[in-house]
Write an enzyme that holds these catalytic residues in place. Structure first.
Site, PDB file in Angstrom:
ATOM      1  N   GLU A  91       0.719  -1.053  -0.069  1.00  0.00           N
ATOM      2  CA  GLU A  91       0.059  -0.065  -0.017  1.00  0.00           C
ATOM      3  C   GLU A  91       1.098   1.244  -0.051  1.00  0.00           C
ATOM      4  O   GLU A  91       1.954   1.331   0.459  1.00  0.00           O
ATOM      5  CB  GLU A  91      -0.887   0.099   1.132  1.00  0.00           C
ATOM      6  CG  GLU A  91      -1.799  -1.156   1.356  1.00  0.00           C
ATOM      7  CD  GLU A  91      -2.459  -1.404   2.700  1.00  0.00           C
ATOM      8  OE1 GLU A  91      -2.846  -0.100   3.384  1.00  0.00           O
ATOM      9  OE2 GLU A  91      -2.599  -2.366   3.188  1.00  0.00           O
ATOM     10  N   CYS A 111       5.207  -7.462   7.545  1.00  0.00           N
ATOM     11  CA  CYS A 111       6.371  -7.070   8.898  1.00  0.00           C
ATOM     12  C   CYS A 111       6.538  -8.014   9.580  1.00  0.00           C
ATOM     13  O   CYS A 111       5.474  -8.543  10.022  1.00  0.00           O
ATOM     14  CB  CYS A 111       5.584  -5.729   9.391  1.00  0.00           C
ATOM     15  SG  CYS A 111       6.887  -4.760  10.644  1.00  0.00           S
ATOM     16  N   CYS A 115       4.131  -5.308  16.481  1.00  0.00           N
ATOM     17  CA  CYS A 115       3.556  -4.359  17.151  1.00  0.00           C
ATOM     18  C   CYS A 115       2.139  -4.578  17.338  1.00  0.00           C
ATOM     19  O   CYS A 115       1.353  -4.979  16.524  1.00  0.00           O
ATOM     20  CB  CYS A 115       3.874  -3.024  16.533  1.00  0.00           C
ATOM     21  SG  CYS A 115       5.571  -2.408  16.374  1.00  0.00           S
ATOM     22  N   GLU A 159       9.322  -2.628   7.900  1.00  0.00           N
ATOM     23  CA  GLU A 159      10.308  -1.911   8.777  1.00  0.00           C
ATOM     24  C   GLU A 159      11.414  -1.673   7.873  1.00  0.00           C
ATOM     25  O   GLU A 159      12.254  -2.507   7.483  1.00  0.00           O
ATOM     26  CB  GLU A 159      10.632  -2.931  10.016  1.00  0.00           C
ATOM     27  CG  GLU A 159      11.746  -2.281  10.758  1.00  0.00           C
ATOM     28  CD  GLU A 159      11.885  -0.867  11.189  1.00  0.00           C
ATOM     29  OE1 GLU A 159      10.920  -0.286  11.458  1.00  0.00           O
ATOM     30  OE2 GLU A 159      13.039  -0.325  10.820  1.00  0.00           O
ATOM     31  N   SER A 213       9.591   5.463  16.136  1.00  0.00           N
ATOM     32  CA  SER A 213       8.410   5.222  16.753  1.00  0.00           C
ATOM     33  C   SER A 213       8.694   4.585  18.177  1.00  0.00           C
ATOM     34  O   SER A 213       9.109   3.558  18.382  1.00  0.00           O
ATOM     35  CB  SER A 213       7.568   3.689  15.843  1.00  0.00           C
ATOM     36  OG  SER A 213       7.373   4.266  14.603  1.00  0.00           O
ATOM     37  N   CYS A 332      -1.971   2.395   7.061  1.00  0.00           N
ATOM     38  CA  CYS A 332      -1.374   1.304   6.485  1.00  0.00           C
ATOM     39  C   CYS A 332      -1.680  -0.404   7.145  1.00  0.00           C
ATOM     40  O   CYS A 332      -1.746  -0.411   8.007  1.00  0.00           O
ATOM     41  CB  CYS A 332       0.286   1.347   6.031  1.00  0.00           C
ATOM     42  SG  CYS A 332       0.256   2.333   4.461  1.00  0.00           S
TER      43      CYS A 332
HETATM   44  N1  SAH Z   1       8.067  -0.036  10.734  1.00  0.00           N
HETATM   45  C1  SAH Z   1       8.170   1.456  10.890  1.00  0.00           C
HETATM   46  C2  SAH Z   1       7.410   2.065   9.969  1.00  0.00           C
HETATM   47  C3  SAH Z   1       6.022   1.672   9.625  1.00  0.00           C
HETATM   48  S1  SAH Z   1       4.659   2.155  10.645  1.00  0.00           S
HETATM   49  C4  SAH Z   1       8.179   2.068  12.385  1.00  0.00           C
HETATM   50  O1  SAH Z   1       7.779   1.367  13.026  1.00  0.00           O
HETATM   51  O2  SAH Z   1       8.231   3.226  12.458  1.00  0.00           O
HETATM   52  C5  SAH Z   1       4.612   3.777  10.525  1.00  0.00           C
HETATM   53  C6  SAH Z   1       3.796   4.474  11.862  1.00  0.00           C
HETATM   54  O3  SAH Z   1       2.412   4.156  11.999  1.00  0.00           O
HETATM   55  C7  SAH Z   1       4.530   4.037  13.101  1.00  0.00           C
HETATM   56  O4  SAH Z   1       4.889   4.953  14.035  1.00  0.00           O
HETATM   57  C8  SAH Z   1       3.607   3.061  13.731  1.00  0.00           C
HETATM   58  O5  SAH Z   1       3.917   2.864  14.989  1.00  0.00           O
HETATM   59  C9  SAH Z   1       2.281   3.680  13.502  1.00  0.00           C
HETATM   60  N2  SAH Z   1       1.189   3.144  13.657  1.00  0.00           N
HETATM   61  C10 SAH Z   1       0.913   1.579  13.099  1.00  0.00           C
HETATM   62  N3  SAH Z   1      -0.300   1.311  13.547  1.00  0.00           N
HETATM   63  C11 SAH Z   1      -0.788   2.351  14.089  1.00  0.00           C
HETATM   64  C12 SAH Z   1      -2.276   2.528  14.135  1.00  0.00           C
HETATM   65  N4  SAH Z   1      -3.110   1.445  14.413  1.00  0.00           N
HETATM   66  N5  SAH Z   1      -2.645   3.567  14.669  1.00  0.00           N
HETATM   67  C13 SAH Z   1      -1.667   4.712  14.748  1.00  0.00           C
HETATM   68  N6  SAH Z   1      -0.416   4.493  14.159  1.00  0.00           N
HETATM   69  C14 SAH Z   1      -0.177   3.282  13.895  1.00  0.00           C
END
Ligand code: SAH
Length: 358
Positions: A91, A111, A115, A159, A213, A332
């Site tokens: 995406e 990924c 998380c 990531e 993050s 995403c």
């Molecule tokens: N892996 C990388 C980049 C992808 S996630 C990272 O962890 O930074 C991009 C951002 O969106 C990150 O800050 C992640 O923690 C956040 N994110 C993921 N799921 C989310 C959600 N449901 N609501 C808000 N932010 C979210």
């Protein structure tokens, strides 16, 4: 089939040695691939037909085909579900700001990071994206929307520091004067905190913005949300960020996704402020997006503002992320997951060409 689009200019020159081409021909091919972002050799209309045919027998051009496109009626944000050559999906989101168009791209198919609040991890990890596939997300969106994208954020599925070499190669191509020639200052890379790779990135001499993050100010809470924290704890992450800022003279940002009753207390704000004290950085507060399979709840607008005020009281400036594309599920990972479910129900689909992925 060799992936021609992931080759640097010098690698392209070596790969085409047997063709005995003049340098301008190689420059033409490179330009078609990286400036115009074509997805077939047939589109390279200033090359002789027999050269195009020969190239297409030996090389492939990994591209992103638009599977679905959603446009926000609220703010014009566009979200794409792209199909890759092997039938996988990623995406991208395009947002319009005052200063131009920004694209948020994916770095991996799925990924591994796990998380607890994130949708990207739910559909499982499949593979890394190739440099060409990282770049093709930009080309596909630019060509479809007929706009020039000026800013790139690596904040989609995956990531980026877990796909380090391909991401670095992509960034060098993106910055190349023979390619899209984007300034690396207009690129942001978001990581969950893979500490050794943050140190490595600092050595690349690339003026990109690093955003981490963080989401929690202490190890107990962060580990409960982000398994990566068990490997590299909060203090190690902050030390790496300080080293990055020192080496690159770039300000580091922190993402803090606020989840109701989990990390939105005043105590958390105080701990966060004390963690970042004296470190010139920036905090971005993001009210969590509800993901169907997850139980996390968004704090109220008031609670988000209170958290921001509490941080300010302790000397830390933070901004609240403006929500764009809220009517098209712009966060995403959710489209890919839905698509996978549909495919599984229908017995799956096979891949459609022989472009091999590394
Ligand atoms: N892996 C990388 C980049 C992808 S996630 C990272 O962890 O930074 C991009 C951002 O969106 C990150 O800050 C992640 O923690 C956040 N994110 C993921 N799921 C989310 C959600 N449901 N609501 C808000 N932010 C979210």
């Amino acid at each position: 089939m060799t992936d021609i689009k992931s080759l640097s200019f010098d690698e392209l020159k070596s790969a085409l040695e047997g063709y005995e081409l003049k340098r301008f021909r190689i420059a033409q091919i490179y330009k078609w691939l990286h400036v115009f972002g074509v997805s077939s050799f047939d589109e390279m209309t200033d090359l002789p037909k027999n050269l195009r045919n020969r190239l297409s027998e030996e090389f492939c051009i990994p591209s992103c085909r638009i599977e679905n496109k959603y446009t926000s009626a609220l703010d014009g944000t566009v979200k794409y579900l792209f199909r890759l050559a092997d039938g996988e999906f990623v995406e991208s989101v395009i947002m319009k700001y005052k200063y131009g168009y920004t694209i948020c791209i994916s770095s991996q198919v799925g990924c591994k990071m796990g998380c607890s609040f994130c949708a990207s991890t739910l559909a499982g990890f499949k593979r890394n994206l190739l440099p060409a596939e990282l770049e093709s997300q930009i080309h596909a969106a630019q060509r479809d929307l007929d706009v020039r994208i000026s800013h790139v954020v690596l904040m989609g599925i995956g990531e980026p520091l877990d796909n380090y070499d391909n991401v670095i190669k992509f960034l060098r191509t993106l910055n190349s004067p023979d390619g899209l020639h984007l300034s690396l200052r207009d690129v942001t890379l978001s990581t969950c905190g893979i500490v050794p790779m943050i140190y490595k990135l600092a050595e690349e001499d690339m003026p990109i913005t690093l955003t981490v993050s963080l989401h929690a100010p202490n190890d107990k809470l962060r580990s409960s949300m982000m398994p990566v924290n068990e490997r590299w704890g909060v203090n190690e992450v902050i030390s790496a960020c300080k080293a990055y800022a020192k080496r690159t003279s770039r300000r580091v940002s922190f993402e803090y996704t606020l989840i109701k009753g989990v990390n939105d207390s005043e105590e958390c704000a105080m701990q966060l402020a004390s963690l970042l004290k004296g470190f010139i950085s920036h905090v971005n507060l993001i009210p969590v997006n509800n993901v169907v399979e997850r139980e996390n709840k968004k704090p109220s607008d008031k609670a988000v503002i209170n958290f921001q005020i509490a941080l300010k009281k302790f000397g830390i400036n933070a901004t609240i992320r403006r929500t764009l594309g809220s009517d098209i599920n712009a966060s995403c990972g959710q489209l890919r997951r839905k698509k996978q479910e549909t495919l599984t129900e229908n017995g799956g689909e096979s891949s459609e060409n022989s472009c091999k992925n590394r």
